[in-house]
Write a protein that holds these residues in place. Structure first.
Motif, PDB file in Angstrom:
ATOM      1  N   ALA A 183     -61.354   3.199 -28.928  1.00 57.94           N
ATOM      2  CA  ALA A 183     -60.014   3.754 -29.109  1.00 57.94           C
ATOM      3  C   ALA A 183     -59.363   3.988 -27.751  1.00 57.94           C
ATOM      4  O   ALA A 183     -60.036   4.292 -26.774  1.00 57.94           O
ATOM      5  CB  ALA A 183     -60.095   5.071 -29.879  1.00 57.94           C
ATOM      6  N   SER A 184     -58.041   3.838 -27.707  1.00 56.26           N
ATOM      7  CA  SER A 184     -57.325   4.088 -26.459  1.00 56.26           C
ATOM      8  C   SER A 184     -57.166   5.594 -26.264  1.00 56.26           C
ATOM      9  O   SER A 184     -57.320   6.378 -27.207  1.00 56.26           O
ATOM     10  CB  SER A 184     -55.951   3.431 -26.499  1.00 56.26           C
ATOM     11  OG  SER A 184     -55.153   4.085 -27.462  1.00 56.26           O
TER      12      SER A 184
ATOM     13  N   GLU B 295     -54.558   6.982 -28.562  1.00 55.84           N
ATOM     14  CA  GLU B 295     -55.062   7.140 -29.926  1.00 55.84           C
ATOM     15  C   GLU B 295     -55.950   8.380 -30.040  1.00 55.84           C
ATOM     16  O   GLU B 295     -55.903   9.096 -31.032  1.00 55.84           O
ATOM     17  CB  GLU B 295     -55.914   5.928 -30.322  1.00 55.84           C
ATOM     18  CG  GLU B 295     -55.156   4.862 -31.064  1.00 55.84           C
ATOM     19  CD  GLU B 295     -56.014   3.632 -31.285  1.00 55.84           C
ATOM     20  OE1 GLU B 295     -55.909   3.043 -32.349  1.00 55.84           O
ATOM     21  OE2 GLU B 295     -56.810   3.264 -30.386  1.00 55.84           O
TER      22      GLU B 295
ATOM     23  N   ARG C 255     -54.819  10.984 -32.647  1.00 52.28           N
ATOM     24  CA  ARG C 255     -55.620  10.987 -33.872  1.00 52.28           C
ATOM     25  C   ARG C 255     -56.713  12.035 -33.892  1.00 52.28           C
ATOM     26  O   ARG C 255     -57.168  12.447 -34.951  1.00 52.28           O
ATOM     27  CB  ARG C 255     -56.289   9.629 -34.060  1.00 52.28           C
ATOM     28  CG  ARG C 255     -55.369   8.571 -34.540  1.00 52.28           C
ATOM     29  CD  ARG C 255     -56.190   7.300 -34.778  1.00 52.28           C
ATOM     30  NE  ARG C 255     -55.326   6.198 -35.066  1.00 52.28           N
ATOM     31  CZ  ARG C 255     -54.679   6.071 -36.223  1.00 52.28           C
ATOM     32  NH1 ARG C 255     -54.864   6.953 -37.167  1.00 52.28           N
ATOM     33  NH2 ARG C 255     -53.893   5.033 -36.410  1.00 52.28           N
ATOM     34  N   ILE C 256     -57.190  12.435 -32.708  1.00 50.33           N
ATOM     35  CA  ILE C 256     -58.333  13.332 -32.671  1.00 50.33           C
ATOM     36  C   ILE C 256     -57.992  14.680 -32.047  1.00 50.33           C
ATOM     37  O   ILE C 256     -58.174  15.729 -32.668  1.00 50.33           O
ATOM     38  CB  ILE C 256     -59.497  12.703 -31.867  1.00 50.33           C
ATOM     39  CG1 ILE C 256     -59.868  11.358 -32.448  1.00 50.33           C
ATOM     40  CG2 ILE C 256     -60.708  13.635 -31.843  1.00 50.33           C
ATOM     41  CD1 ILE C 256     -60.389  11.421 -33.856  1.00 50.33           C
TER      42      ILE C 256
END
Ligand SMILES: Nc1ncnc2c1ncn2[C@@H]1O[C@H](COP(=O)(O)OP(=O)(O)O)[C@@H](O)[C@H]1O
Ligand SMILES: [Mg+2]
Lengths: 262, 257
Positions: A160-161, A164, A168-169
């Motif tokens: 993941a970038s 991201e 997302r996290i």
């Protein structure tokens, strides 16, 4: 009686008893109206204020400075909090000043802010934004930093970038903390708005209290205090509702964000 | 045997912790051949998870070298799948979205990914839970979601850290058979960490046994039981002989993970 009914009825019992004590105490001890107003005087004042409409411009002024300042301060704090938590360089550049500013009582800046931003709405918005900023900022940074390292490993393992991972996290992980920050900011923001109005203003509930104090109109002061409480409680409720809905996976923090002011 | 896919030589890892340095691995040698099913067996805290993190490119060893297809591992790779010891799901995403995570981060075709994800959920027996959130699943169910996620992007190398530990005996047996089937059908290479001797013997072509911390290879054992292995395999005399042999090796290495 079921739990739900109890939750509604019991506080009403307390309210009723308090009102009764208030009414009786004023009669028995013959407290003059300019020291403590009778409940009916406060109600009359509220009716005059909101039905005849004298209070509305004050209420709306405070509401407007509150909402604008809150939105401004909290969104800036969130964005800077993300930058701060993501970049060691940003942290190194600003950390000592954040600490220094955080320990300064922001309301002490009110006179200066009036000088810079004038007597009207702008200075109130700036004041509210300033006091909202820090609890939101600190909570955002702490929340982002507390992301479960296992989730970060997971995202790295699947290439993941950085962007991201943040979206997302880290941000969802920080959501509980962010909402706690929003909750604290409501209370502090209201304090900020009132203090700025005390220092200098031509409108607002804080101004109303100040003006009423000059004439010893305690019924108006009480009515304004009640209006402020309504603002604060309504704001808190909205945030709490959003918290429970948005951070639905974390039942713990959604019901547990009691406001711990500075 | 075919060519070597993964090779660890003199691998060492030292963690700096509050109570000083912890040597997790020291002088570990191991190889994984192309298409091989390799199990790593060792006592608790001997560095098995650490080894897997190095193979996944999440951790740099403090000593030694590790290569994948001849090249040093410099970071995570899209053709490697990993199943963590803990389920490690995103609590704010549904089961299906959790399984789809590698499809998104690796920018794979979403339509095909979705079909594959639903297929895998069926395989792990969770097709009716696709729209549930992790908080609504039991530990064993969460672990199975993690397994489906590790497989969804069809990796050629699969790293699994005690994936069946949280499952009940029935589900575990089913999952063992399914894993063997997937491995035989797709020609994947698998590194499988486990604390269960029968599980390792049943699944593996080869078992590497590690010493207590710091982990070193103390035994490298080929398992030549014929494939496909079935439930009946576990009743055979040779199967049990191998298990007993390994068990005796462990009587010296006290507690297990
Ligand atoms: N991030 C870390 N920091 C410090 N010590 C660690 C860390 N991760 C693991 N360890 C230690 O390294 C040793 C090996 O851990 P691990 O690889 O998880 O073992 P295993 O998976 O075989 O149980 C353990 O003693 C553990 O406490
Ligand atoms: Mg482990």
């Amino acid at each position: 009686m079921n739990e739900r009914a109890k939750a509604i009825v019991y506080p009403l019992v307390t309210l009723f008893v308090l009102l009764a004590v208030w009414v009786v105490a004023i009669r028995v001890f013959k407290v003059p109206n300019f020291i403590v107003p009778a409940p009916e005087a406060v109600v009359a004042s509220l009716r005059r204020g909101y039905v005849d409409g004298l209070f509305w411009k004050h209420f709306l002024f405070t509401l407007q400075s509150m909402v604008s300042g809150y939105a401004l301060g909290c969104s800036l704090a969130f964005l800077l909090g993300c930058a701060f938590a993501e970049s060691k360089t940003v942290e190194r550049l600003f950390y000592p000043y954040v600490v220094a500013l955080q320990s300064m009582p922001k309301v002490a800046l009110a006179p200066l802010i009036i000088v810079w931003f004038g007597f009207e709405l702008a200075s109130k918005v700036v004041m509210v934004a300033l006091v909202c900023f820090f609890p939101m900022f600190i909570n955002t940074v702490v929340g982002l930093r507390q992301t479960n390292p296992a989730l970060l490993d997971l995202m790295h393992a699947f290439s993941a970038s950085r962007w991201e991972i943040l979206l997302r996290i880290k941000i969802p992980s920080a959501a509980g903390h962010v909402f706690a920050g929003l909750q604290i900011a409501i209370v502090l923001g209201l304090i900020g708005a009132v203090v700025a109005e005390f220092v200098s203003s031509t409108r607002g509930l804080g101004h109303l209290i100040n003006a009423a104090a000059v004439n010893l109109e305690t019924d108006v002061m009480f009515a304004a205090l009640i209006s402020l409480s309504v603002l604060g409680v309504a704001g808190s409720l909205v945030i709490r509702m959003l918290h429970a809905r948005i951070v639905f996976w974390d039942k713990g923090t959604a019901t547990r964000t009691e406001t711990a002011a500075e | 045997m075919s060519e070597i896919l993964l090779r660890a030589q003199g691998l060492g890892v030292t963690y700096a912790s509050a109570r000083g340095e912890v040597k997790a691995l020291e002088g570990l040698d191991a190889v994984l051949h192309q298409g091989e099913f390799l199990s790593v067996l060792g006592p608790s805290g001997c560095g098995k998870s650490t080894l897997l993190k190095i193979a996944a490119g999440l951790l740099n060893p403090s000593a030694g070298r590790i290569t994948l297809a001849g090249k040093p591992i410099s970071g995570p790779r899209p053709d490697v799948g990993i199943v963590f010891q803990q389920p490690t799901l995103l609590p704010w995403q549904s089961t299906l979205d959790n399984v789809l995570l590698p499809i998104r981060t690796l920018r794979r075709d979403r339509v095909r990914g979705r079909a594959r994800a639903l297929e895998l959920l069926q395989l792990v027996g969770l097709e009716t839970f696709a729209n549930h959130y992790p908080g609504e699943l039991s530990g064993g169910m969460q672990q199975r979601v993690g397994i489906a996620r590790g497989l969804v992007h069809d990796p050629t190398l699969l790293l699994m850290d005690e994936p069946f530990a949280a499952l009940d005996a029935m589900t575990r047996e089913h999952m063992m058979l399914e894993l063997q089937r997937i491995w035989m059908a797709a020609g994947k290479s698998i590194v499988f960490i486990t604390h269960s001797i029968p599980e390792a013997v049943f699944l593996s072509d080869r078992i590497v046994v590690l010493s207590a911390r710091p982990g070193r290879t103390i035994r490298d054992l080929a398992i030549d039981l014929p494939r496909p292995r079935t439930v009946a395999t576990m009743g055979e005399a040779r199967f049990n002989a191998i298990c007993n042999d390994l068990r005796s090796l462990f009587t010296e290495l006290v507690h297990f993970d």
